[in-house]
Design an enzyme around this catalytic site. Sequence first.
Site, PDB file in Angstrom:
ATOM      1  N   SER A  70       0.848  -1.189   0.000  1.00 41.38           N
ATOM      2  CA  SER A  70       0.000   0.000   0.000  1.00 41.38           C
ATOM      3  C   SER A  70       0.883   1.239   0.000  1.00 41.38           C
ATOM      4  CB  SER A  70      -0.898   0.005   1.247  1.00 41.38           C
ATOM      5  OG  SER A  70      -1.563   1.244   1.389  1.00 41.38           O
ATOM      6  N   TYR A 110      -2.606  -0.460  10.308  1.00 45.79           N
ATOM      7  CA  TYR A 110      -2.649  -0.838   8.893  1.00 45.79           C
ATOM      8  C   TYR A 110      -1.404  -0.343   8.167  1.00 45.79           C
ATOM      9  CZ  TYR A 110      -4.515  -1.407   4.148  1.00 45.79           C
ATOM     10  OH  TYR A 110      -4.708  -1.779   2.842  1.00 45.79           O
TER      11      TYR A 110
END
Length: 281
Positions: A164, A177
Amino acid sequence: MINLPLKCDFTGKVVVVTGAGGVLCGDMARAYAQAGAKVAALDLNEEAVKKLAAEVTAEGFTMIGYKANVLDPEALEAVHQQVLVNLGPCDILINGAGGNNPRATTDNEYQHEAKEGQKTFFDLDPNGVDFVFKLNFQGTLLPTQVFAKDMVAKRSGNILNISSMNAYIPLTKIPAYSAAKSGISNFTQWLATHFAGTGIRCNAIAPGFLVSNQNRALLFNEDGTPTARSAKILNGTPMGRYVDPVELLGGLFFLTDDKAASAITGVVLPIDCGFAAYSGV
């Protein structure tokens, strides 16, 4: 049917996609099937992957849906044995399972802005943080332990992880995250090195901002208007828009094509409409 971005031929390849019950990884699984692969679509949501497999099969392609918990080694091995019987040994593994959890997310970007009753950094649930790390990191490690055995035996194969943009620079509100995806980028490089002598390549893509069911509430108000956070994102994205999920497929196909990317391993490819390139000034 998906309008495929590249004319890659994966005929005869067995592709295993975890997280295929979701929209993004479901599209990835469908794309490989359209490109000739025999696809095993894995997800904890059995109904979702069975439905996807039925649709793809009706279109004339090969896909089987399997219920699979990416955090359960024994269950994964049981699915592995089914895939071996039904489709054959794995050639390409897409580690798509992952995600965030509200228990590991703060309500405010900055501590000094916190108001009474809001969830701050100090209120983050340790179990929620642990869940996010397990889902993203172990949810990548365990399927790799199971399915990469096939590749080692054949001395060829591809592992594609989903990192990501959070892995490059952490985003506010989602510390667990961001840290977990940073671990995925590091793990991708580790795997690329560890398997370099076996004929296996390991790479990752780092999607930029997409609109999905997981983040829709963060990006849009109930009336459909953009939130303040959404405005910040687009102002920091040179192309001024979100990434379309279909735009991930070109990078995915390229990195897992043995002719196109034969010398590429250990890279994390940003697909982010320029987000990582912009300093904000």
